[in-house]
Design a protein around this motif. Structure first.
Motif, mmCIF file in Angstrom:
data_model
loop_
_atom_site.group_PDB
_atom_site.id
_atom_site.type_symbol
_atom_site.label_atom_id
_atom_site.label_comp_id
_atom_site.label_asym_id
_atom_site.label_seq_id
_atom_site.Cartn_x
_atom_site.Cartn_y
_atom_site.Cartn_z
ATOM 1 N N LEU A 167 44.385 45.695 31.124
ATOM 2 C CA LEU A 167 45.627 44.922 31.043
ATOM 3 C C LEU A 167 46.048 44.352 32.395
ATOM 4 C CD1 LEU A 167 47.756 47.166 28.676
ATOM 5 C CD2 LEU A 167 46.715 44.972 28.143
ATOM 6 N N PHE A 168 45.835 45.107 33.466
ATOM 7 C CA PHE A 168 46.303 44.702 34.786
ATOM 8 C C PHE A 168 45.264 43.960 35.617
ATOM 9 C CE2 PHE A 168 49.356 48.251 34.113
ATOM 10 C CZ PHE A 168 50.508 47.492 34.233
ATOM 11 N N VAL A 169 44.176 43.532 35.020
ATOM 12 C CA VAL A 169 43.105 42.909 35.791
ATOM 13 C C VAL A 169 43.531 41.553 36.372
ATOM 14 C CG1 VAL A 169 41.926 41.692 33.919
ATOM 15 C CG2 VAL A 169 40.609 42.615 35.823
ATOM 16 N N ILE A 170 44.473 40.892 35.781
ATOM 17 C CA ILE A 170 44.925 39.586 36.266
ATOM 18 C C ILE A 170 45.879 39.719 37.455
ATOM 19 C CG2 ILE A 170 46.143 37.479 35.585
ATOM 20 C CD1 ILE A 170 43.461 37.766 34.264
ATOM 21 N N LYS A 171 46.641 40.793 37.504
ATOM 22 C CA LYS A 171 47.650 40.984 38.552
ATOM 23 C C LYS A 171 46.984 41.242 39.898
ATOM 24 C CE LYS A 171 51.686 41.937 40.301
ATOM 25 N NZ LYS A 171 52.399 40.839 40.864
ATOM 26 N N GLN A 172 47.301 40.409 40.888
ATOM 27 C CA GLN A 172 46.766 40.591 42.234
ATOM 28 C C GLN A 172 47.884 41.006 43.177
ATOM 29 O OE1 GLN A 172 44.726 37.047 43.410
ATOM 30 N NE2 GLN A 172 42.893 37.613 42.275
ATOM 31 N N ILE A 173 47.538 41.897 44.102
ATOM 32 C CA ILE A 173 48.507 42.381 45.079
ATOM 33 C C ILE A 173 47.883 42.318 46.468
ATOM 34 C CG2 ILE A 173 49.750 43.883 43.482
ATOM 35 C CD1 ILE A 173 48.131 46.230 44.556
ATOM 36 N N ASP A 174 48.733 42.283 47.477
ATOM 37 C CA ASP A 174 48.280 42.357 48.865
ATOM 38 C C ASP A 174 48.323 43.807 49.306
ATOM 39 O OD1 ASP A 174 47.892 39.611 49.190
ATOM 40 O OD2 ASP A 174 50.027 39.308 49.596
ATOM 41 N N LEU A 175 47.176 44.294 49.757
ATOM 42 C CA LEU A 175 47.061 45.696 50.118
ATOM 43 C C LEU A 175 46.230 45.816 51.382
ATOM 44 C CD1 LEU A 175 47.797 48.515 49.000
ATOM 45 C CD2 LEU A 175 45.592 48.515 47.882
ATOM 46 N N PHE A 176 46.831 46.323 52.433
ATOM 47 C CA PHE A 176 46.159 46.471 53.721
ATOM 48 C C PHE A 176 45.541 45.152 54.170
ATOM 49 C CE2 PHE A 176 45.778 50.761 51.771
ATOM 50 C CZ PHE A 176 46.615 51.425 52.642
ATOM 51 N N THR A 177 46.288 44.093 54.092
ATOM 52 C CA THR A 177 45.919 42.714 54.463
ATOM 53 C C THR A 177 44.782 42.139 53.619
ATOM 54 O OG1 THR A 177 44.328 43.294 56.198
ATOM 55 C CG2 THR A 177 46.657 43.139 56.854
ATOM 56 N N LYS A 178 44.496 42.729 52.491
ATOM 57 C CA LYS A 178 43.484 42.215 51.562
ATOM 58 C C LYS A 178 44.159 41.911 50.229
ATOM 59 C CE LYS A 178 39.877 43.410 54.132
ATOM 60 N NZ LYS A 178 39.247 42.473 54.974
ATOM 61 N N THR A 179 43.618 40.966 49.512
ATOM 62 C CA THR A 179 44.104 40.673 48.171
ATOM 63 C C THR A 179 43.200 41.386 47.173
ATOM 64 O OG1 THR A 179 44.902 38.524 48.895
ATOM 65 C CG2 THR A 179 44.644 38.850 46.544
ATOM 66 N N VAL A 180 43.789 42.294 46.409
ATOM 67 C CA VAL A 180 43.033 43.092 45.445
ATOM 68 C C VAL A 180 43.730 43.020 44.093
ATOM 69 C CG1 VAL A 180 42.134 44.677 47.185
ATOM 70 C CG2 VAL A 180 44.263 45.203 46.045
ATOM 71 N N THR A 181 43.024 43.430 43.054
ATOM 72 C CA THR A 181 43.655 43.504 41.741
ATOM 73 C C THR A 181 44.379 44.841 41.607
ATOM 74 O OG1 THR A 181 41.695 44.439 40.712
ATOM 75 C CG2 THR A 181 41.901 42.043 40.692
ATOM 76 N N ALA A 182 45.296 44.893 40.683
ATOM 77 C CA ALA A 182 46.097 46.102 40.503
ATOM 78 C C ALA A 182 45.376 47.162 39.673
ATOM 79 C CB ALA A 182 47.423 45.745 39.843
ATOM 80 N N THR A 183 44.136 46.926 39.312
ATOM 81 C CA THR A 183 43.406 47.854 38.448
ATOM 82 C C THR A 183 42.583 48.885 39.211
ATOM 83 O OG1 THR A 183 41.466 46.441 38.342
ATOM 84 C CG2 THR A 183 43.171 46.070 36.710
ATOM 85 N N ASP A 184 42.543 48.787 40.511
ATOM 86 C CA ASP A 184 41.645 49.638 41.289
ATOM 87 C C ASP A 184 41.897 51.129 41.060
ATOM 88 O OD1 ASP A 184 40.510 47.357 42.282
ATOM 89 O OD2 ASP A 184 41.737 47.341 44.096
ATOM 90 N N VAL A 185 43.142 51.533 41.055
ATOM 91 C CA VAL A 185 43.465 52.948 40.861
ATOM 92 C C VAL A 185 43.055 53.404 39.465
ATOM 93 C CG1 VAL A 185 45.350 54.607 40.734
ATOM 94 C CG2 VAL A 185 45.339 52.895 42.522
ATOM 95 N N PHE A 186 43.284 52.558 38.473
ATOM 96 C CA PHE A 186 42.958 52.935 37.098
ATOM 97 C C PHE A 186 41.448 53.062 36.888
ATOM 98 C CE2 PHE A 186 47.030 50.574 36.534
ATOM 99 C CZ PHE A 186 47.799 51.680 36.220
ATOM 100 N N ILE A 187 40.692 52.143 37.438
ATOM 101 C CA ILE A 187 39.233 52.195 37.281
ATOM 102 C C ILE A 187 38.659 53.413 38.007
ATOM 103 C CG2 ILE A 187 37.085 51.022 37.902
ATOM 104 C CD1 ILE A 187 38.441 49.876 35.465
#
Length: 94
Positions: free
Chosen positions: A41-61
């Motif tokens: 569900l959250f694969v589309i949502k992108q966030i800025d994390l430690f100066t990188k742009t990542v998807t919000a699904t990293d923790v879930f995966i």
């Protein structure tokens, strides 16, 4: 601010993983499937994390992979394969 939320999110997922492990293999199996569905569900949502742009699904995966690893270590390879099949079909039909 995103970094703090990310670290809190990791801690919450790990806490729930160990609670599910303590409750048994069925709870951990369902938790892995739920994490995979939430990640989908959250694969589309992108966030800025430690100066990188990542998807919000990293923790879930990572949580889903870690839960499958725990299932294989504690309950055997058969239950891990069953978890992969259930997770795949739940993602396919959701």
């Amino acid at each position: 601010m995103n970094e703090i939320l990310f670290l809190i999110h990791i801690l919450v997922v790990i806490l729930f993983l160990f609670v599910a492990l303590r409750l048994g293999k069925n709870y951990l199996l369902v938790f892995a499937a739920i994490l995979a569905l939430i990640a989908n569900l959250f694969v589309i949502k992108q966030i800025d994390l430690f100066t990188k742009t990542v998807t919000a699904t990293d923790v879930f995966i990572i949580g889903a992979i870690f839960s499958q690893n725990l299932l294989q270590e504690y309950f055997g390879k058969e239950i891990a394969i069953k978890t992969i099949k259930i997770t795949f079909f739940s993602m396919l039909f959701f």
